[in-house]
Design an enzyme around this catalytic site. Structure first.
Site, PDB file in Angstrom:
ATOM      1  N   TYR A   1      14.194 -12.417  -3.912  1.00 25.65           N
ATOM      2  CA  TYR A   1      14.780 -11.175  -4.433  1.00 25.65           C
ATOM      3  C   TYR A   1      16.246 -11.111  -4.022  1.00 25.65           C
ATOM      4  CZ  TYR A   1       9.858  -9.997  -5.065  1.00 25.65           C
ATOM      5  OH  TYR A   1       8.540 -10.011  -5.442  1.00 25.65           O
TER       6      TYR A   1
ATOM      7  N   CYS B   1      -1.327 -17.211  13.742  1.00 21.97           N
ATOM      8  CA  CYS B   1      -1.768 -15.814  13.737  1.00 21.97           C
ATOM      9  C   CYS B   1      -2.811 -15.628  14.833  1.00 21.97           C
ATOM     10  CB  CYS B   1      -2.389 -15.448  12.396  1.00 21.97           C
ATOM     11  SG  CYS B   1      -1.210 -15.391  11.044  1.00 21.97           S
TER      12      CYS B   1
ATOM     13  N   CYS C   1      -5.736 -16.062   3.003  1.00 16.87           N
ATOM     14  CA  CYS C   1      -4.301 -16.154   3.333  1.00 16.87           C
ATOM     15  C   CYS C   1      -3.506 -16.762   2.178  1.00 16.87           C
ATOM     16  CB  CYS C   1      -4.106 -16.989   4.585  1.00 16.87           C
ATOM     17  SG  CYS C   1      -2.363 -17.200   5.016  1.00 16.87           S
TER      18      CYS C   1
ATOM     19  N   ASP D   1       1.389  -9.974  -7.387  1.00 15.65           N
ATOM     20  CA  ASP D   1       2.462 -10.938  -7.117  1.00 15.65           C
ATOM     21  C   ASP D   1       2.136 -12.155  -7.982  1.00 15.65           C
ATOM     22  OD1 ASP D   1       4.669 -12.162  -6.048  1.00 15.65           O
ATOM     23  OD2 ASP D   1       4.177 -11.641  -3.980  1.00 15.65           O
TER      24      ASP D   1
HETATM   25  C1  LIG Z   1       7.124  -9.214  -0.688  1.00 12.57           C
HETATM   26  C2  LIG Z   1       8.353  -9.967  -0.454  1.00 12.57           C
HETATM   27  C3  LIG Z   1       9.515  -9.336  -0.012  1.00 12.57           C
HETATM   28  C4  LIG Z   1       9.569  -7.852   0.281  1.00 12.57           C
HETATM   29  O1  LIG Z   1       9.364  -7.098  -0.864  1.00 12.57           O
HETATM   30  P1  LIG Z   1       9.427  -5.490  -0.796  1.00 12.57           P
HETATM   31  O2  LIG Z   1       8.945  -5.047  -2.137  1.00 12.57           O
HETATM   32  O3  LIG Z   1      10.869  -5.145  -0.528  1.00 12.57           O
HETATM   33  O4  LIG Z   1       8.543  -5.059   0.317  1.00 12.57           O
HETATM   34  C5  LIG Z   1      10.648 -10.092   0.165  1.00 12.57           C
HETATM   35  N1  LIG Z   1      10.652 -11.411  -0.112  1.00 12.57           N
HETATM   36  C6  LIG Z   1       9.560 -12.046  -0.551  1.00 12.57           C
HETATM   37  C7  LIG Z   1       9.633 -13.497  -0.846  1.00 12.57           C
HETATM   38  C8  LIG Z   1       8.372 -11.353  -0.729  1.00 12.57           C
HETATM   39  O5  LIG Z   1       7.278 -11.986  -1.157  1.00 12.57           O
END
Ligand SMILES: *Cc1c(COP(=O)(O)O)cnc(C)c1O
Length: 383
Positions: free
Chosen positions: A117, A129, A136, A334
């Site tokens: 992101y 862990c 996982c 996701d």
């Molecule tokens: C989930 C995730 C985040 C954080 O996402 P938020 O929606 O801000 O909680 C950041 N980087 C990666 C690669 C993720 O999978």
């Protein structure tokens, strides 16, 4: 913190001195990691026995004594047991399942750092862990027995963040960052805090649930030096919301750390609106704000634990409006290639320049006026 029940909270470990039981290092040293140790404590089904024998090639078996005590040993379908006791189904792969379903490796500019992101990075600081979740998403690198090895070079990762001024948010994960010693964690956090463009630090950890003994006053006193620091814990079932977990969360919250919770929607664990409602209510009582419910990622060998998206939407439908807004998490998928995508019951039925048609939590439909983007003097009624 003993109770009057036989064996107290220590259950099967009632012979252990409370000082040992409450010591997180004792808990780690006494984790259940072999089929022999597990079978003494829990009669295994053939599916589980075979699963445990094969787990060493995929994702190690480890269960802290504390978490093991939450298992109802009389119930082969116990929701706690399903999360941590391997099953033979783990060794088979559905056609749509992948080794790295979120393509983290494809977004890894330097090893141990996932930059998917624009303004935030996921920093994988350890591959270990306290206990291992059988679903996982990162089992390819976590626990040290899977297909790959995590090779985080802290110096290189920190240098990457320093060079990338767009990174304002760092999410420490792994593995579980709270398995690092206070000293190592402090050193890491202080290096990150020293980077001027880093605004927001957060830790993703299941330690408050698997090993609440690790949340010590000393740890909290160290963490609070790095504010704003937030934490996402990982709770899946109301039975995990114990007095110990509540006390651990209270220490964190009293140190000023805002707490969120991530839940994975799991078949036979929490794929039920009543179970999920009980969980989110308990989380609020533990001062934890439900943050995400994840659709179970398409990771290899997890099909037996995956509930439908339809069920996830039904759960949100049962929560939204029916209970405290703070208790309602965002349900996300996701999806491979997509990143986190929110999904939920549709509340917008139609939308044009003049109006929006909306549906409330009771299913009733309303028309609501839309406003133009340029200001127009409203007509004035003349009597
Ligand atoms: C989930 C995730 C985040 C954080 O996402 P938020 O929606 O801000 O909680 C950041 N980087 C990666 C690669 C993720 O999978």
């Amino acid at each position: 913190m003993q109770t009057d029940e036989p064996g107290g909270r220590q259950g099967l470990w009632s012979h252990v001195a409370p000082a040992d039981w409450n010591d997180w290092r004792w808990q780690l040293r006494h984790r259940i990691t072999t089929v022999e140790a597990l079978e003494i404590l829990l009669p295994l089904t053939p599916e589980e026995r075979e699963g445990v024998l094969l787990a060493g090639k995929k994702l190690a078996l480890a269960i802290t004594p504390y978490f093991f005590n939450l298992i109802d040993r009389a119930d082969p379908n116990c929701p706690i047991r399903r999360q941590v006791v391997p099953r033979v189904e783990e060794t088979t792969t559905a056609p749509w399942e992948l080794t790295d379903p979120c393509d983290e490796d494809g977004h890894t500019p330097v090893s141990g750092l996932v930059h998917r992101y624009p303004d935030r990075v996921l920093f994988l600081v350890t591959d270990r862990c306290a206990s291992y979740c059988r679903y996982c998403t990162r089992c390819r690198v976590v626990s040290g027995v899977g297909e790959q090895h995590l090779e985080t070079n802290f110096t290189v990762a920190i240098e990457y963040i320093r060079q990338h001024t767009e990174v304002r948010d760092i999410l420490l994960s792994g593995g579980d960052p709270l398995l690092l010693s206070d000293e190592r964690l402090e050193h890491l956090l202080s290096q990150l805090r020293a980077i001027p463009h880093v605004e927001f630090l957060r830790i993703g950890s299941r330690i408050p649930i698997f090993l609440p003994q690790r949340i010590t006053p000393e740890l909290c006193a160290m963490l609070k030096k790095f504010h704003p620091l937030w934490m996402s814990i990982h709770t899946n079932h109301p039975r995990e919301a114990t007095a110990e977990a509540r006390d651990a969360c209270a220490l964190l919250a009293d140190a000023g750390i805002p707490l969120g919770n991530q839940t994975v929607l799991l078949r036979g664990v929490n794929d039920d609106p009543a179970v999920m409602k009980s969980l989110v209510h308990k989380l609020l009582m533990m001062r934890v704000r439900p943050y995400y419910i994840y659709q179970c990622d398409l990771v290899r060998g997890t099909h037996h634990l995956r509930a439908s998206v339809r069920k996830g939407i039904e759960i949100i439908e049962a929560l939204r409006g029916h209970t405290t807004g703070y208790a309602v998490p965002q349900y996300v998928i996701d999806a491979p290639g997509a990143g986190k995508v929110p999904v939920g019951p549709d509340s917008v039925l139609a939308h044009d320049k003049q109006r929006i048609i909306i549906r409330n939590y009771e299913g009733r439909v309303f028309e609501y006026p839309e406003v133009g983007d340029t200001y127009v003097t409203p007509p004035v009624a003349i009597r």
